[in-house]
Enzyme design. Structure first.
Site, mmCIF file in Angstrom:
data_model
loop_
_atom_site.group_PDB
_atom_site.id
_atom_site.type_symbol
_atom_site.label_atom_id
_atom_site.label_comp_id
_atom_site.label_asym_id
_atom_site.label_seq_id
_atom_site.Cartn_x
_atom_site.Cartn_y
_atom_site.Cartn_z
ATOM 1 C CE LYS A 214 16.285 -20.267 -76.221
ATOM 2 N NZ LYS A 214 16.691 -19.029 -75.578
ATOM 3 C CB CYS A 268 18.175 -16.609 -80.269
ATOM 4 S SG CYS A 268 19.772 -16.776 -79.488
#
Ligand code: SAJ
Length: 416
Positions: A214, A268
């Protein structure tokens, strides 16, 4: 072993948790969503989505109306738990796992033998094992996979979300997904859970690989955007048009440069690379450098605007777009806000903001009387300096005659 998942508890009803809860509920799973914010809980129980995302309102309304989704403040016993709480940065770019530890404390009393716990929050490598230890400390009567292996009462896995704001409901179902188990059985159980909603492929690995995957995905994008931003600065130095340069270089069969812009925003890409750097600072000069290049971009835009206003710092300036990217109203970590903040400090005219996706300015901007939210037409008609910060659809079709004779700083290259 085939697991049966009939009851799901989703902890954290934000940008990831709420769509996830609603999609499971529309797939005939009984879902209880948990959030610490009572207003959010009340909104969801009334059938409304407190987040702006295409089709989410409708999906939440249908899920609540079917009786399969309800929200509340505390976790309840379930077959599986998904944790999707924020993992922000503290000062010094240090990951802050406070919300996650609080979620573990809330969830521990509800755990029963046979349960699956999946962590979805973006997390430093090793966090899934830490979660096992926190839960084990709180529930000495249960065994966990970090110490008991395949024989554990509770299965624990990590599965990162990959959804793109603006396309969340589609990508939640259609993207490929990674599940990383603390043991192989943990991963297999998590795969069975996500296969209920998934049309993409679900790949199995261990928890650390899934955690790092991720972070790597978002750091990869950050580094690539930084390359585009750095090349655009080099273009400016040589008086070369960056957009033409990139268009031409991308005709090479193995070159695919991304688009320069005013910086990298969102919750993010501007955050996650620091999780990699924090754990291994000596090994990550490229990732650190990319972060710095992208973080420096708003300052460069401000410099450029000041140069365009050289005759007078009192000129009114139009700033088009506050959100961090096109066609959404998400202002989190938006470089446009950084630019407006910089202009507020260094100029003295009015700053006319156009943002079609919000109804009022955030307080940090509205508290300055010189900063106003106005229509596109008003901004274009009443200013001499136009700064395009976000490439919203509404701005792409601006009549070129409206820009004639004005100083235009087009940070997204949409008006070439
Ligand atoms: N940007 C550029 N130039 C580009 C592309 C993007 O300047 O060529 C800027 C955007 O304007 C924006 C920022 O980068 O400010 C990030 O936008 P984005 O569309 O690249 O990504 P996010 O932050 O909306 O979503 C990302 C996605 N990650 C990747 O594409 C690797 C998404 O799949 C993740 O789920 C999401 O982060 C997340 O939640 O982690």
């Amino acid at each position: 072993m085939a697991e049966r998942f009939e009851r799901l508890c989703v902890i954290g009803l934000g940008y990831v948790g709420l769509p996830t809860a609603a999609v499971f509920a529309t797939n005939r799973i009984e879902v209880v969503g948990v959030d610490v914010d009572p207003e959010r809980v009340a909104a969801i129980n009334s059938g409304a989505a407190p987040i702006v995302e295409p089709d989410l309102d409708d999906t939440v309304r249908r899920a609540v109306a079917s009786g399969r989704l309800r929200a509340q403040g505390e976790p309840v016993p379930a077959d599986a738990f998904i944790i999707a709480v924020p993992t922000p940065l503290k000062n010094g770019y240090v990951p802050d796992l406070g919300h996650l530890q609080a979620a573990a404390r809330d969830l521990a009393p509800a755990l029963e033998p046979g349960n699956l716990v999946v962590l979805e929050s973006t997390s430093p490598v090793g966090t899934t094992e830490s979660l096992c230890r926190w839960l084990a400390d709180l529930r000495a009567d249960l065994s966990f996979p970090h110490s008991s292996g395949e024989a554990s009462d509770i299965r624990v896995a990590y599965s990162p979300e990959r959804v793109l704001p603006g396309r969340v409901l589609f990508e939640l179902v259609h993207n490929d997904r990674i599940v990383g188990g603390v043991t192989a059985a943990c991963a297999a159980a998590a795969k069975q859970l996500y296969d209920i909603i998934l049309q993409g492929t679900c790949s199995i690995t261990d928890a650390s690989t899934a955690e790092l995957a991720k972070l790597t995905e978002n750091a990869y994008r950050d580094v690539n955007i930084a390359f585009a931003n750095e090349i655009s600065s080099v273009c400016e130095f040589h008086n070369v048009d960056p957009w033409e340069l990139i268009e031409l270089t991308n005709r090479h069969p193995r070159v695919d440069i991304l688009r320069p812009g005013p910086g990298v925003g969102g919750h993010c890409i501007a955050v996650d690379p620091w999780f990699i750097v924090h754990a291994a600072p000596d090994l990550t000069p490229l990732i650190t450098g990319a972060r710095r290049v992208n973080d420096d971009k708003p300052r460069k835009v401000v410099e450029c605007v000041l140069a365009a206003c050289e005759e007078s710092a009192q000129l009114d300036i139009a700033c088009l777009g506050l959100s961090y990217k096109a066609d959404i109203g998400d202002l989190r970590e938006s470089p446009s806000i950084e630019v407006v903040r910089g202009l507020q400090e260094l100029t003295s005219g009015r700053l006319l903001i156009v943002e079609p996706h919000i109804e009022r300015l955030p307080h940090e901007l509205s508290k300055h009387p010189r900063i106003e939210l106005v229509s596109l037409e008003e901004a274009l008609l009443s200013t001499q300096v136009i700064v395009l910060l976000t490439d919203h659809r509404e701005f792409r079709n601006v009549d070129a005659r409206m820009l004639d004779g004005k100083s235009v700083i087009d940070t997204r290259g949409i008006w070439r």
